[in-house]
Design a protein around this motif. Structure first.
Motif, PDB file in Angstrom:
ATOM      1  N   VAL A 123       6.107   3.166  -8.889  1.00 35.56           N
ATOM      2  CA  VAL A 123       6.069   1.675  -8.654  1.00 35.56           C
ATOM      3  C   VAL A 123       4.418   1.333  -8.477  1.00 35.56           C
ATOM      4  CG1 VAL A 123       6.768  -0.444  -7.697  1.00 35.56           C
ATOM      5  CG2 VAL A 123       8.450   1.537  -7.995  1.00 35.56           C
ATOM      6  N   THR A 124       3.948   0.286  -8.648  1.00 32.68           N
ATOM      7  CA  THR A 124       2.616  -0.028  -8.251  1.00 32.68           C
ATOM      8  C   THR A 124       2.897  -1.405  -7.769  1.00 32.68           C
ATOM      9  OG1 THR A 124       2.134  -1.241 -10.439  1.00 32.68           O
ATOM     10  CG2 THR A 124       1.170   1.145  -9.964  1.00 32.68           C
ATOM     11  N   ALA A 125       1.866  -1.899  -6.859  1.00 34.41           N
ATOM     12  CA  ALA A 125       2.133  -3.097  -6.080  1.00 34.41           C
ATOM     13  C   ALA A 125       0.681  -3.927  -6.085  1.00 34.41           C
ATOM     14  CB  ALA A 125       2.763  -3.032  -4.476  1.00 34.41           C
ATOM     15  N   SER A 126       0.821  -5.104  -6.338  1.00 38.12           N
ATOM     16  CA  SER A 126      -0.383  -6.131  -6.179  1.00 38.12           C
ATOM     17  C   SER A 126       0.156  -7.268  -5.465  1.00 38.12           C
ATOM     18  CB  SER A 126      -0.752  -6.624  -7.337  1.00 38.12           C
ATOM     19  OG  SER A 126       0.353  -7.197  -8.210  1.00 38.12           O
ATOM     20  N   ALA A 127      -0.819  -8.073  -4.863  1.00 34.99           N
ATOM     21  CA  ALA A 127      -0.574  -9.104  -4.059  1.00 34.99           C
ATOM     22  C   ALA A 127      -1.467 -10.344  -4.303  1.00 34.99           C
ATOM     23  CB  ALA A 127      -0.669  -8.801  -2.538  1.00 34.99           C
ATOM     24  N   SER A 128      -0.765 -11.537  -4.131  1.00 30.29           N
ATOM     25  CA  SER A 128      -1.594 -12.880  -4.368  1.00 30.29           C
ATOM     26  C   SER A 128      -2.852 -12.811  -3.247  1.00 30.29           C
ATOM     27  CB  SER A 128      -0.872 -14.043  -4.224  1.00 30.29           C
ATOM     28  OG  SER A 128      -0.281 -14.018  -2.781  1.00 30.29           O
ATOM     29  N   VAL A 129      -2.710 -12.251  -2.197  1.00 31.80           N
ATOM     30  CA  VAL A 129      -3.882 -12.255  -1.193  1.00 31.80           C
ATOM     31  C   VAL A 129      -3.557 -11.042  -0.344  1.00 31.80           C
ATOM     32  CG1 VAL A 129      -2.513 -13.876   0.357  1.00 31.80           C
ATOM     33  CG2 VAL A 129      -4.978 -13.575   0.300  1.00 31.80           C
ATOM     34  N   SER A 130      -4.579 -10.578   0.213  1.00 32.75           N
ATOM     35  CA  SER A 130      -4.574  -9.428   1.053  1.00 32.75           C
ATOM     36  C   SER A 130      -5.956  -9.513   1.878  1.00 32.75           C
ATOM     37  CB  SER A 130      -4.652  -7.888   0.301  1.00 32.75           C
ATOM     38  OG  SER A 130      -3.609  -7.915  -0.564  1.00 32.75           O
ATOM     39  N   ALA A 131      -5.839  -9.286   3.267  1.00 37.51           N
ATOM     40  CA  ALA A 131      -6.449  -9.111   4.299  1.00 37.51           C
ATOM     41  C   ALA A 131      -7.318  -7.694   3.902  1.00 37.51           C
ATOM     42  CB  ALA A 131      -6.145  -8.965   5.582  1.00 37.51           C
ATOM     43  N   SER A 132      -8.546  -7.784   4.311  1.00 36.77           N
ATOM     44  CA  SER A 132      -9.327  -6.548   3.958  1.00 36.77           C
ATOM     45  C   SER A 132      -9.148  -5.100   4.587  1.00 36.77           C
ATOM     46  CB  SER A 132     -10.966  -6.673   4.674  1.00 36.77           C
ATOM     47  OG  SER A 132     -11.840  -5.556   4.047  1.00 36.77           O
ATOM     48  N   GLY A 133      -8.833  -4.218   3.850  1.00 33.50           N
ATOM     49  CA  GLY A 133      -8.215  -2.935   4.290  1.00 33.50           C
ATOM     50  C   GLY A 133      -6.796  -2.845   4.433  1.00 33.50           C
ATOM     51  N   HIS A 134      -6.269  -4.012   4.016  1.00 33.63           N
ATOM     52  CA  HIS A 134      -4.572  -4.155   4.102  1.00 33.63           C
ATOM     53  C   HIS A 134      -4.070  -4.375   2.599  1.00 33.63           C
ATOM     54  CE1 HIS A 134      -4.230  -3.419   8.500  1.00 33.63           C
ATOM     55  NE2 HIS A 134      -5.440  -4.151   8.447  1.00 33.63           N
ATOM     56  N   PRO A 135      -4.023  -3.534   1.709  1.00 35.45           N
ATOM     57  CA  PRO A 135      -3.613  -3.941   0.203  1.00 35.45           C
ATOM     58  C   PRO A 135      -2.232  -3.876   0.220  1.00 35.45           C
ATOM     59  CG  PRO A 135      -4.486  -1.598   0.228  1.00 35.45           C
ATOM     60  CD  PRO A 135      -4.817  -2.062   1.541  1.00 35.45           C
ATOM     61  N   ALA A 136      -1.492  -4.438  -0.858  1.00 34.02           N
ATOM     62  CA  ALA A 136      -0.324  -4.240  -1.394  1.00 34.02           C
ATOM     63  C   ALA A 136       0.233  -2.995  -1.417  1.00 34.02           C
ATOM     64  CB  ALA A 136      -0.009  -5.178  -2.497  1.00 34.02           C
ATOM     65  N   SER A 137      -0.500  -1.950  -2.022  1.00 32.46           N
ATOM     66  CA  SER A 137      -0.210  -0.517  -1.943  1.00 32.46           C
ATOM     67  C   SER A 137       0.099   0.037  -0.771  1.00 32.46           C
ATOM     68  CB  SER A 137      -1.456   0.035  -2.621  1.00 32.46           C
ATOM     69  OG  SER A 137      -2.497   0.059  -1.833  1.00 32.46           O
ATOM     70  N   ALA A 138      -0.068  -0.516   0.392  1.00 29.94           N
ATOM     71  CA  ALA A 138       0.442  -0.081   1.597  1.00 29.94           C
ATOM     72  C   ALA A 138       1.866  -0.058   1.736  1.00 29.94           C
ATOM     73  CB  ALA A 138      -0.274  -0.604   2.755  1.00 29.94           C
ATOM     74  N   VAL A 139       2.667  -0.736   1.010  1.00 34.98           N
ATOM     75  CA  VAL A 139       3.991  -1.136   1.243  1.00 34.98           C
ATOM     76  C   VAL A 139       4.576   0.242   0.312  1.00 34.98           C
ATOM     77  CG1 VAL A 139       3.725  -3.552   1.504  1.00 34.98           C
ATOM     78  CG2 VAL A 139       4.371  -2.433  -0.724  1.00 34.98           C
ATOM     79  N   LEU A 140       3.904   0.922  -0.276  1.00 35.21           N
ATOM     80  CA  LEU A 140       4.543   1.863  -1.190  1.00 35.21           C
ATOM     81  C   LEU A 140       3.962   3.278  -0.534  1.00 35.21           C
ATOM     82  CD1 LEU A 140       4.100   0.350  -4.557  1.00 35.21           C
ATOM     83  CD2 LEU A 140       6.172   0.507  -3.200  1.00 35.21           C
ATOM     84  N   ASP A 141       3.190   3.659   0.289  1.00 37.06           N
ATOM     85  CA  ASP A 141       2.513   4.813   0.557  1.00 37.06           C
ATOM     86  C   ASP A 141       2.985   5.782   1.535  1.00 37.06           C
ATOM     87  OD1 ASP A 141       1.796   3.507   2.881  1.00 37.06           O
ATOM     88  OD2 ASP A 141      -0.096   3.401   2.642  1.00 37.06           O
ATOM     89  N   GLY A 142       4.348   5.180   2.286  1.00 37.81           N
ATOM     90  CA  GLY A 142       4.943   6.292   3.171  1.00 37.81           C
ATOM     91  C   GLY A 142       4.211   6.415   4.706  1.00 37.81           C
ATOM     92  N   ASP A 143       3.221   5.700   4.536  1.00 36.13           N
ATOM     93  CA  ASP A 143       2.336   5.870   5.794  1.00 36.13           C
ATOM     94  C   ASP A 143       2.696   4.913   6.749  1.00 36.13           C
ATOM     95  OD1 ASP A 143       0.439   6.116   7.802  1.00 36.13           O
ATOM     96  OD2 ASP A 143      -1.392   6.446   6.133  1.00 36.13           O
ATOM     97  N   PRO A 144       3.182   5.321   8.112  1.00 29.86           N
ATOM     98  CA  PRO A 144       3.391   4.293   9.253  1.00 29.86           C
ATOM     99  C   PRO A 144       2.219   3.578   9.546  1.00 29.86           C
ATOM    100  CG  PRO A 144       3.721   6.542   9.946  1.00 29.86           C
ATOM    101  CD  PRO A 144       3.460   6.635   8.483  1.00 29.86           C
ATOM    102  N   GLU A 145       1.061   4.003   9.453  1.00 34.22           N
ATOM    103  CA  GLU A 145      -0.208   3.464   9.980  1.00 34.22           C
ATOM    104  C   GLU A 145      -0.847   2.126   9.141  1.00 34.22           C
ATOM    105  OE1 GLU A 145      -2.017   3.979  12.971  1.00 34.22           O
ATOM    106  OE2 GLU A 145      -0.054   4.014  13.391  1.00 34.22           O
ATOM    107  N   THR A 146      -0.217   2.161   7.924  1.00 33.83           N
ATOM    108  CA  THR A 146      -0.834   1.251   6.891  1.00 33.83           C
ATOM    109  C   THR A 146       0.142   0.047   6.562  1.00 33.83           C
ATOM    110  OG1 THR A 146      -0.064   2.391   5.127  1.00 33.83           O
ATOM    111  CG2 THR A 146      -2.143   2.828   5.869  1.00 33.83           C
ATOM    112  N   SER A 147      -0.138  -1.108   6.350  1.00 34.95           N
ATOM    113  CA  SER A 147       0.565  -2.026   6.075  1.00 34.95           C
ATOM    114  C   SER A 147      -0.089  -3.078   5.235  1.00 34.95           C
ATOM    115  CB  SER A 147       0.876  -3.064   7.348  1.00 34.95           C
ATOM    116  OG  SER A 147       0.138  -3.244   8.016  1.00 34.95           O
ATOM    117  N   TRP A 148       0.605  -4.082   4.440  1.00 38.82           N
ATOM    118  CA  TRP A 148      -0.109  -5.189   3.642  1.00 38.82           C
ATOM    119  C   TRP A 148      -0.159  -6.216   4.720  1.00 38.82           C
ATOM    120  CZ3 TRP A 148       2.935  -9.772   2.119  1.00 38.82           C
ATOM    121  CH2 TRP A 148       1.916 -10.714   1.396  1.00 38.82           C
ATOM    122  N   ASP A 149      -1.270  -7.002   4.760  1.00 37.43           N
ATOM    123  CA  ASP A 149      -1.498  -8.229   5.531  1.00 37.43           C
ATOM    124  C   ASP A 149      -1.987  -9.476   4.553  1.00 37.43           C
ATOM    125  OD1 ASP A 149      -2.949  -9.985   7.361  1.00 37.43           O
ATOM    126  OD2 ASP A 149      -3.550  -8.478   8.599  1.00 37.43           O
TER     127      ASP A 149
END
Length: 597
Positions: free
Chosen positions: A449-475
């Protein structure tokens, strides 16, 4: 989180620990928050601690340090007693709070630094030795606050003696003067007690910060923990949250937690139902259901419980607290296999959905750290009937048993839910059901899966919701509506979205200010080509609740899925959380786990 995601989390934690170990070999790192560090492991493996507020003002209260020490010794104080009582509660650490602003700033250990009570007998040293002998840890409470220096009409701080010791005038009743005095005590304790496990610090003092106290602790005792009360101070290992009241249900304190995992989080609460954090002369009752419910609901959220008991002058607990400890030992021994060695279920570590279930039922779930297919359902408030229905979170159930008796229970699984029937032995505090699963089924691998967002804060892209990393998130950059679009790369069956939101805000309303930064109104659209979306296939309102949230979709087959968030729960009066949304993880379910019984 499925097997793949759990492996990713494990790999991420291993990499973080390896990096920290490398830094330790190459020299001290700058003062900062270490979300994961080897020194934290013993606390991560814990479920509970025992909080001991005990000092000169413990009832009946003393103004003479030597008189208090004599009363303690003559009363038969023994460190082994506290350790044994902690073990009854399955606590693996103790926090001694004698250098406390409301307890006479008593240092229950010998000190060369004048300024407040210091005993000749080494109560702290004896406690450390007794605890270590049983495999328990000890942390020392330290206060930043001189404001209670004249509590009860007696001056507890001796500025004249400390000034003579330092060779310059220091007013211990000021924050700066007290900061200098307490700084010296930190250093002395570090030198004298290498077997101590760290400091539990009640807020901050500018003198400590300006003079590099935390950097010194990290350099001199790199294996010690630092815990801070009610603030997420960057250099601290642990955020401790003082128990709030007014929850529904009353035991569900995690609703008030505002620090996201994997940050180490602790909740401290009193066992006596009334009175101060220390013994004030009253043998207050202990609410068994509330206390056990708090411990279990905290475990179900990977939150450590720091339970306060009010030791008397001789160290013994009032009779009602002793009686509770005796009861808790037997009670917890029976179910500890469902709490020890587990993480909270329904969050970043996988597991069945916690919270509100059917017919008024409420509780938490836990999942084994070593076996991701071993789950436990803790029914703290039973349903009105004889069945329980829990969202399966994509896990295929293969068997359900009563954890206490081993009795096999009938269950049915369909449409993303496990319904367990024929439960007759409801426990008054926690009915524990063991659920064996065969992993997650019908979930699109994140790598597909790939993810994109209508808007994202710097350093918090939509891809963060797929990376399995508990330290990252989409903003969502405080922008609503906001959407995340998923490309599955080929047309797939679609049945639901499972959304883990960042647990960085409370999930209940405080007076007229709603602080929950969670999804409220949403809609889901699907598309075959990523251009033509049509009408929403699902829309509605998600509850303001902790844990994984589910959005079911009428069966369809498409390549693209779009989740649009139109509003969140936070009120406009809460400028920190209003219109703010953070998503940790989103899973796309192509099918519910196969029907079974």
């Amino acid at each position: 989180m499925g097997r793949r995601s759990r492996r990713r989390l494990g790999a991420w934690l291993a990499a973080a620990l390896s990096l920290v170990a490398t830094l330790a070999l190459t020299g001290p790192a700058p003062a900062r928050a270490d979300v994961v560090n080897p020194r934290q492991q013993w606390l991560r493996d814990s479920q509970a601690g025992l909080f001991l507020h005990w000092g000169m003002r413990t009832s009946p209260g003393y103004t003479s340090c030597s008189a208090w020490e004599k009363a303690v010794t003559d009363g038969g104080w023994k460190a082994d007693y506290w350790v044994a009582e902690a073990q009854k509660l399955h606590a693996s650490y103790l926090v001694l709070a004698s250098f406390h602003s409301r307890l006479g700033y008593a240092r229950a250990w010998p000190s060369a630094i004048p300024g407040s009570c210091s005993t000749k007998r080494d109560f702290l040293g004896e406690l450390i030795e007794a605890a270590n002998a049983k495999g328990l840890k000890v942390m020392l409470y330290m206060t930043d606050d001189p404001q209670w220096h004249a509590e009860g009409g007696h001056e507890w701080l001796d500025s004249t003696a400390y000034s003579a010791y330092k060779g310059h005038d220091v007013d211990l009743t000021t924050r700066d003067g007290f900061g200098e005095y307490s700084y010296d005590n930190f250093v002395e304790v570090m030198r004298k007690y290498p077997k101590l496990s760290g400091f539990w610090i009640d807020n901050d003092n500018d003198y400590w910060i300006d003079h590099g106290l935390y950097e010194k602790i990290r350099a001199d005792r790199p294996g010690w923990l630092l815990s801070n009360n009610n603030e997420d101070t960057p250099i601290m290992d642990t955020v401790s949250n003082e128990q709030k009241t007014g929850m529904t249900p009353a035991y569900d304190y995690p609703q008030a937690i505002w620090t996201p995992q994997p940050r180490l989080t602790e909740a401290c609460f009193k066992l006596p139902s009334s009175g101060a954090w220390w013994y004030s002369g009253t043998d207050s009752a202990v609410d068994h259901g509330l206390t056990l419910g708090r411990l279990i609901s905290n475990s179900g959220s990977s939150v450590k419980s720091l339970m306060a008991e009010t030791a008397q002058v001789n160290g013994r607990f009032p009779s009602k607290q002793e009686a509770f400890n005796d009861y808790a030992k037997t009670y917890l021994d029976t179910i500890w296999g469902s709490l020890g060695g587990t993480e909270g279920g329904g969050y970043s570590y996988g597991g069945l959905r916690p919270g509100a279930w059917n017919d008024g039922a409420h509780g938490v779930t836990t999942v084994s750290k070593t076996d991701p297919d071993r789950h436990f359902v803790h029914v703290l408030t039973r349903p009105s009937g004889s069945t329980l229905t829990v969202r399966d979170n994509g896990y295929k159930a293969t068997g359900v048993t009563d954890f206490r008796t081993g009795k096999k229970l009938n269950f049915r699984q369909r449409d993303g839910r496990i319904t367990i029937s024929g439960i007759t032995g409801w426990d008054p505090y926690d009915t524990v059901l063991a659920v064996r699963t065969d992993g997650r089924q019908g979930v699109v691998p994140a790598s597909s899966v790939t993810a994109s967002a209508s808007v994202s804060a710097s350093g918090h892209p939509a891809s963060a919701v797929l990376d399995g990393d508990p330290e990252t998130s989409w903003d969502n950059a405080t922008t609503l509506p906001a959407s995340v679009t998923f490309d599955l790369r080929s047309a797939k069956s679609l049945r639901y979205l499972a959304v883990n939101q960042r647990e960085w805000s409370v999930s209940y309303a405080r007076s007229d200010t709603e602080q929950s930064a969670r999804i409220r109104d949403y809609q889901v659209q699907v598309s075959g080509d990523g251009r033509d979306w049509g009408s929403p296939v699902a829309s509605g309102t998600l509850p303001s609740a902790r844990g994984v949230a589910f959005i079911d979709i009428p069966a369809t087959t498409k390549r693209y899925v779009r989740l649009t968030v139109n509003s969140t729960w936070a009120a406009a009066t809460d400028t920190k959380h209003y219109r703010k949304l953070l998503l940790d993880e989103v899973r796309i379910g192509t099918a519910y786990p196969g029907s079974g019984s």
